[in-house]
Design a protein around this motif. Structure first.
Motif, PDB file in Angstrom:
ATOM      1  N   TRP A   1      24.236  66.835   2.455  1.00  0.00           N
ATOM      2  CA  TRP A   1      23.749  67.322   1.177  1.00  0.00           C
ATOM      3  C   TRP A   1      23.138  66.187   0.376  1.00  0.00           C
ATOM      4  O   TRP A   1      23.457  65.012   0.582  1.00  0.00           O
ATOM      5  N   GLN A 123      27.544  70.991   5.791  1.00  0.00           N
ATOM      6  CA  GLN A 123      26.095  71.247   5.870  1.00  0.00           C
ATOM      7  C   GLN A 123      25.803  71.540   7.343  1.00  0.00           C
ATOM      8  O   GLN A 123      25.957  70.660   8.191  1.00  0.00           O
ATOM      9  N   HIS A 126      24.194  69.016   9.574  1.00  0.00           N
ATOM     10  CA  HIS A 126      24.919  67.768   9.853  1.00  0.00           C
ATOM     11  C   HIS A 126      25.848  67.920  11.064  1.00  0.00           C
ATOM     12  O   HIS A 126      26.537  66.969  11.438  1.00  0.00           O
ATOM     13  N   HIS A 149      15.734  69.904   7.343  1.00  0.00           N
ATOM     14  CA  HIS A 149      16.974  69.245   6.911  1.00  0.00           C
ATOM     15  C   HIS A 149      16.938  68.936   5.411  1.00  0.00           C
ATOM     16  O   HIS A 149      17.898  69.222   4.688  1.00  0.00           O
ATOM     17  N   ASP A 153      19.504  70.104   2.530  1.00  0.00           N
ATOM     18  CA  ASP A 153      20.253  69.091   1.776  1.00  0.00           C
ATOM     19  C   ASP A 153      19.976  69.182   0.283  1.00  0.00           C
ATOM     20  O   ASP A 153      20.902  69.084  -0.532  1.00  0.00           O
TER      21      ASP A 153
HETATM   22 ZN    ZN Z   1      21.560  65.499   5.205  1.00  0.00          ZN
END
Ligand code: ZN
Ligand code: DCM
Ligand code: DCM
Ligand code: DCM
Ligand code: ZN
Length: 269
Positions: A1, A123, A126, A149, A153
């Protein structure tokens, strides 16, 4: 994130810490302010971008070598590399933060890492190796050419909340706390922490990673990554499809972090 997500996880967690755990955490961090966890929630991202902290970059994720969207899975032995991953990092810093022999500086560092990594593991990207957690998946969001991504994030959470300040995070956290206490998440929150065991951290954190990784197949790229690259813009249709999952994962991370720290404090400190 990004910073907004990590600070929101931290504020949600602060709400569920026992008074004794909160005092302990404030002491470890030498911060008695009302944002003691939020203030340090993104420290690990700053640190990994320094020369001295480059070693910690692999600790923010686990590269699950699965095959989305056909098949999602996490296997600790297969996926946690020789330089470590978010699962091994959570194990290391869980042990260290409860180890009274550490210097004050090392204990504070352990807590800063732990607050961050319990956030990152929720996440979904991840917990995925495909295109380096979809950093290599080119998409368009709100007219910007970026990657999938970074949209998960940072840019989709910021579109929802309208900023990335600590005040924005606190406001988002207030909403999520009310959903946890008496709303959408009231009936499922117990499942978020079921079986969590500070004595079996690799097993516990691998389960957290597996939970988020499954969302790569079901929510993040159910029709594959190429279908997302081909979209003219991920806003509004894709954004509308996934934003509820982003909120769920942030709420889950905060609630889990609180239970984890409460348990560390009760059993190890
Ligand atoms: Zn990330
Ligand atoms: N360190 C760590 N995990 C460990 C041992 C050490 O992250 N299991 C980090 C903490 C310090 C640095 O390495 O940033 C040096 O640690 P030490 O204080 O043990 O020399
Ligand atoms: N990242 C990830 N999986 C990878 C590589 C990176 O989840 N295999 C994450 C770490 C950061 C973001 O993606 O949140 C960008 O990483 P970097 O700056 O290393 O490209
Ligand atoms: N950005 C992006 N995707 C978005 C929004 C912004 O890649 N959906 C990038 C563009 C800039 C940076 O983030 O490099 C900062 O954007 P802004 O000035 O809009 O905050
Ligand atoms: Zn991170």
């Amino acid at each position: 994130w990004g910073a907004l997500g990590h600070a929101t996880v931290a504020y949600v967690a602060q709400n569920y810490l026992s008074a004794a755990t909160a005092s302990w955490a404030q002491g470890v961090l030498a911060d008695t302010s009302t944002s003691y966890l939020a203030n340090i929630a993104s420290w690990a991202d700053t640190f990994r971008s320094t020369t001295a902290g480059a070693w910690s970059a692999p600790l923010h994720f686990i590269d699950a070598e699965d095959n989305p969207p056909t098949s999602c899975s996490v296997n600790y032995a297969r996926d946690c590399g020789a330089t470590g991953c978010v699962v091994s990092a959570i194990a290391n810093y869980t042990q260290r933060v409860g180890d009274g022999r550490l210097s004050a500086a090392d204990a504070a560092e352990a807590l800063r890492f732990l607050v961050h990594f319990v956030g990152d593991i929720t996440q979904p990207l991840h917990d995925e190796a495909f295109e380096a957690g979809a950093n290599g998946v080119a998409v368009t969001f709100m007219g910007f050419s970026d990657n999938l991504h970074s949209d998960w994030d940072t840019f989709m959470p910021e579109e929802l909340i309208g900023g990335s300040s600590l005040a924005d995070a606190q406001s988002w956290a207030t909403t999520l706390i009310s959903e946890i206490d008496s709303g959408t998440y009231e009936s499922t929150k117990a499942s978020w922490i079921a079986g969590d065991d500070v004595g079996n951290v690799i097993t516990t954190a691998t389960r957290w990673a597996t939970d988020a990784n499954a969302l790569v197949c079901s929510v993040v790229m159910p029709n594959g990554a190429a279908a997302l690259t081909a979209e003219t813009d991920l806003f509004p249709t894709y954004y509308d499809d996934v934003i509820g999952t982003i909120e769920l994962q942030i709420a889950k991370g905060g609630y889990r972090l609180a239970n984890w720290l409460n348990t560390i404090f009760e059993t190890e400190v």
